[in-house]
Design an enzyme around this catalytic site. Structure first.
Site, PDB file in Angstrom:
ATOM      1  N   GLU A   1      55.320  90.287  31.443  1.00  0.00           N
ATOM      2  CA  GLU A   1      55.319  91.000  32.730  1.00  0.00           C
ATOM      3  C   GLU A   1      54.196  92.043  32.787  1.00  0.00           C
ATOM      4  OE1 GLU A   1      59.580  91.725  32.170  1.00  0.00           O
ATOM      5  OE2 GLU A   1      59.912  90.917  34.170  1.00  0.00           O
TER       6      GLU A   1
ATOM      7  N   GLU B   1      64.390  86.048  28.552  1.00  0.00           N
ATOM      8  CA  GLU B   1      65.512  86.921  28.907  1.00  0.00           C
ATOM      9  C   GLU B   1      66.854  86.214  29.053  1.00  0.00           C
ATOM     10  OE1 GLU B   1      62.495  87.157  30.220  1.00  0.00           O
ATOM     11  OE2 GLU B   1      61.906  89.255  30.437  1.00  0.00           O
TER      12      GLU B   1
HETATM   13  N1  CO8 Z   1      62.760  94.390  20.871  1.00  0.00           N
HETATM   14  C1  CO8 Z   1      63.011  95.057  19.747  1.00  0.00           C
HETATM   15  N2  CO8 Z   1      62.536  94.724  18.541  1.00  0.00           N
HETATM   16  C2  CO8 Z   1      61.770  93.627  18.474  1.00  0.00           C
HETATM   17  C3  CO8 Z   1      61.466  92.862  19.602  1.00  0.00           C
HETATM   18  C4  CO8 Z   1      61.988  93.283  20.863  1.00  0.00           C
HETATM   19  N3  CO8 Z   1      61.715  92.657  22.011  1.00  0.00           N
HETATM   20  N4  CO8 Z   1      60.699  91.806  19.226  1.00  0.00           N
HETATM   21  C5  CO8 Z   1      60.533  91.924  17.893  1.00  0.00           C
HETATM   22  N5  CO8 Z   1      61.173  93.021  17.430  1.00  0.00           N
HETATM   23  C6  CO8 Z   1      61.254  93.514  16.059  1.00  0.00           C
HETATM   24  C7  CO8 Z   1      62.181  92.645  15.222  1.00  0.00           C
HETATM   25  O1  CO8 Z   1      63.524  93.040  15.424  1.00  0.00           O
HETATM   26  C8  CO8 Z   1      61.669  92.936  13.830  1.00  0.00           C
HETATM   27  O2  CO8 Z   1      62.171  94.191  13.427  1.00  0.00           O
HETATM   28  P1  CO8 Z   1      62.703  94.375  11.875  1.00  0.00           P
HETATM   29  O3  CO8 Z   1      61.455  94.148  11.053  1.00  0.00           O
HETATM   30  O4  CO8 Z   1      63.175  95.786  11.874  1.00  0.00           O
HETATM   31  O5  CO8 Z   1      63.728  93.344  11.671  1.00  0.00           O
HETATM   32  C9  CO8 Z   1      60.169  93.104  14.039  1.00  0.00           C
HETATM   33  O6  CO8 Z   1      59.986  93.378  15.429  1.00  0.00           O
HETATM   34  C10 CO8 Z   1      59.373  91.876  13.694  1.00  0.00           C
HETATM   35  O7  CO8 Z   1      59.938  90.791  14.404  1.00  0.00           O
HETATM   36  P2  CO8 Z   1      60.369  89.403  13.724  1.00  0.00           P
HETATM   37  O8  CO8 Z   1      60.738  89.624  12.306  1.00  0.00           O
HETATM   38  O9  CO8 Z   1      61.392  88.789  14.613  1.00  0.00           O
HETATM   39  O10 CO8 Z   1      58.982  88.631  13.802  1.00  0.00           O
HETATM   40  P3  CO8 Z   1      58.771  87.062  13.818  1.00  0.00           P
HETATM   41  O11 CO8 Z   1      57.306  86.850  13.665  1.00  0.00           O
HETATM   42  O12 CO8 Z   1      59.696  86.375  12.911  1.00  0.00           O
HETATM   43  O13 CO8 Z   1      59.210  86.622  15.314  1.00  0.00           O
HETATM   44  C11 CO8 Z   1      59.228  86.800  17.715  1.00  0.00           C
HETATM   45  C12 CO8 Z   1      58.445  87.015  16.400  1.00  0.00           C
HETATM   46  C13 CO8 Z   1      59.406  85.311  17.959  1.00  0.00           C
HETATM   47  C14 CO8 Z   1      58.396  87.416  18.832  1.00  0.00           C
HETATM   48  C15 CO8 Z   1      60.609  87.472  17.607  1.00  0.00           C
HETATM   49  O14 CO8 Z   1      60.418  88.818  17.161  1.00  0.00           O
HETATM   50  C16 CO8 Z   1      61.338  87.546  18.898  1.00  0.00           C
HETATM   51  O15 CO8 Z   1      61.909  86.549  19.340  1.00  0.00           O
HETATM   52  N6  CO8 Z   1      61.385  88.749  19.544  1.00  0.00           N
HETATM   53  C17 CO8 Z   1      62.121  88.964  20.760  1.00  0.00           C
HETATM   54  C18 CO8 Z   1      61.407  88.336  21.952  1.00  0.00           C
HETATM   55  C19 CO8 Z   1      62.207  88.543  23.211  1.00  0.00           C
HETATM   56  O16 CO8 Z   1      63.295  88.025  23.382  1.00  0.00           O
HETATM   57  N7  CO8 Z   1      61.631  89.304  24.177  1.00  0.00           N
HETATM   58  C20 CO8 Z   1      62.227  89.551  25.460  1.00  0.00           C
HETATM   59  C21 CO8 Z   1      63.022  90.796  25.442  1.00  0.00           C
HETATM   60  S1  CO8 Z   1      63.908  91.038  26.948  1.00  0.00           S
HETATM   61  C22 CO8 Z   1      62.781  91.691  28.018  1.00  0.00           C
HETATM   62  O17 CO8 Z   1      61.616  91.832  27.699  1.00  0.00           O
HETATM   63  C23 CO8 Z   1      63.283  92.069  29.337  1.00  0.00           C
HETATM   64  C24 CO8 Z   1      62.267  92.821  30.187  1.00  0.00           C
HETATM   65  C25 CO8 Z   1      62.924  93.469  31.373  1.00  0.00           C
HETATM   66  C26 CO8 Z   1      64.117  94.283  30.953  1.00  0.00           C
HETATM   67  C27 CO8 Z   1      64.600  95.226  31.952  1.00  0.00           C
HETATM   68  C28 CO8 Z   1      65.920  95.851  31.554  1.00  0.00           C
HETATM   69  C29 CO8 Z   1      65.912  97.276  31.185  1.00  0.00           C
END
Ligand code: CO8
Length: 258
Positions: free
Chosen positions: A112, A132
């Site tokens: 976004e 999402e």
């Molecule tokens: N939020 C919080 N922490 C995150 C996020 C996130 N979106 N993405 C990654 N992290 C953190 C992980 O928890 C991890 O933390 P820790 O080392 O403490 O465990 C660290 O970043 C590294 O991440 P990964 O170990 O998961 O890294 P990988 O390389 O294995 O995976 C991915 C990368 C595929 C990107 C994976 O991290 C992932 O799927 N992340 C989430 C992606 C996601 O679902 N994003 C959408 C979120 S919802 C949103 O954006 C809504 C927007 C509008 C909201 C309005 C409402 C208020």
């Protein structure tokens, strides 16, 4: 001054970098508040002619912060959403060009943020998606609207309903990004484009952004009138005189930004 973002000015360009690499630059309320402050700085600084938005480390932005959102009730979620909308809409409405240099994951709120920018250049390693619905929400930083306007309703529904993650080539194919380059060439490509735009009449670039963004949601008749008004602003400027005189005198223009 900022803890979760970096904002630097080099020459005519502003560099806005989301800087929470350990959380893949997830947007929490602190990041959104710092972005809002940096955008005020950018708006007030006439020396900044174009802005490059990017992420530190392997992600552009992997979305809104899921850990923070998991604790929010509806009222608090709405407040965070409004903070996100404010940031995205400020970028969209500020009459300066913003280029997203998408270096890695651009998911959820990250996609976004990229879409709120005027132009997106992606590293060939970048990944895009709106995951999402897998978390029980929908894109809440205006993704339902900006994605469908960029790639069409059907493709926006495909991506949002399925939560499928796509690579940079596919993002280019569907019109979600304007250019894909090798990872090492990303910043250079973004800077080259930003400098090219910065070399043009700022008032003309600003009026082009206003005409395109505000006209996009109007009927054609109203939008064409908006174009007339925007071009009239240009004709009333010193830079229109300068740009055309420079062409006729076979010299480089010296913009006055008025
Ligand atoms: N939020 C919080 N922490 C995150 C996020 C996130 N979106 N993405 C990654 N992290 C953190 C992980 O928890 C991890 O933390 P820790 O080392 O403490 O465990 C660290 O970043 C590294 O991440 P990964 O170990 O998961 O890294 P990988 O390389 O294995 O995976 C991915 C990368 C595929 C990107 C994976 O991290 C992932 O799927 N992340 C989430 C992606 C996601 O679902 N994003 C959408 C979120 S919802 C949103 O954006 C809504 C927007 C509008 C909201 C309005 C409402 C208020």
């Amino acid at each position: 001054m900022y803890e979760n973002i970096k904002y630097e000015v080099k020459g005519n360009l502003g560099y806005l970098t989301i800087n929470r690499p350990k959380a893949l630059n997830a947007l929490n309320t602190e990041v959104l508040s710092e972005l809002a402050d940096a955008l005020k700085e950018i708006e007030a600084d006439d020396a900044v002619k174009a802005v490059i938005v990017t992420g530190e480390g392997k992600a552009f932005v992997a979305g809104a912060d899921i850990a923070q959102m998991s604790k929010l009730n509806a009222v608090e979620g709405r407040a965070m959403m409004q903070a996100g909308h404010k940031v995205m809409n400020t970028i969209d409405q500020m009459p300066k060009p913003f280029i997203a240099a998408v270096n890695g994951f651009a998911l959820g709120g990250g996609c976004e943020l990229a879409m709120a920018c005027d132009i997106r250049i992606a590293s060939s390693k970048a990944k895009f998606g709106q995951p999402e619905v897998g978390l029980g929400i929908i894109p809440g930083f205006c993704g339902t609207q900006r994605l469908s306007r960029l790639v069409g309703k059907g493709m926006a529904k495909y991506l949002i309903y399925s939560a499928e993650m796509i690579n940079a080539e596919e993002a280019f194919r569907i019109g979600l990004v304007e250019k894909v380059v090798e990872p090492d060439a990303l910043m250079e490509a973004a800077e080259k484009l930003a400098n090219t735009i910065a070399s043009k009449a700022p008032i003309a670039v600003a009026q082009a952004k206003i005409a395109i963004n505000n006209g996009f949601d109007m009927d054609l008749k109203s939008a064409s009138q908006l174009e007339v008004e925007a071009t009239t602003v240009c004709f009333g400027s010193e830079d229109q005189k300068e740009g055309m005189a420079a062409f006729l005198e076979k010299r480089a223009p010296e913009w006055k930004n008025r």
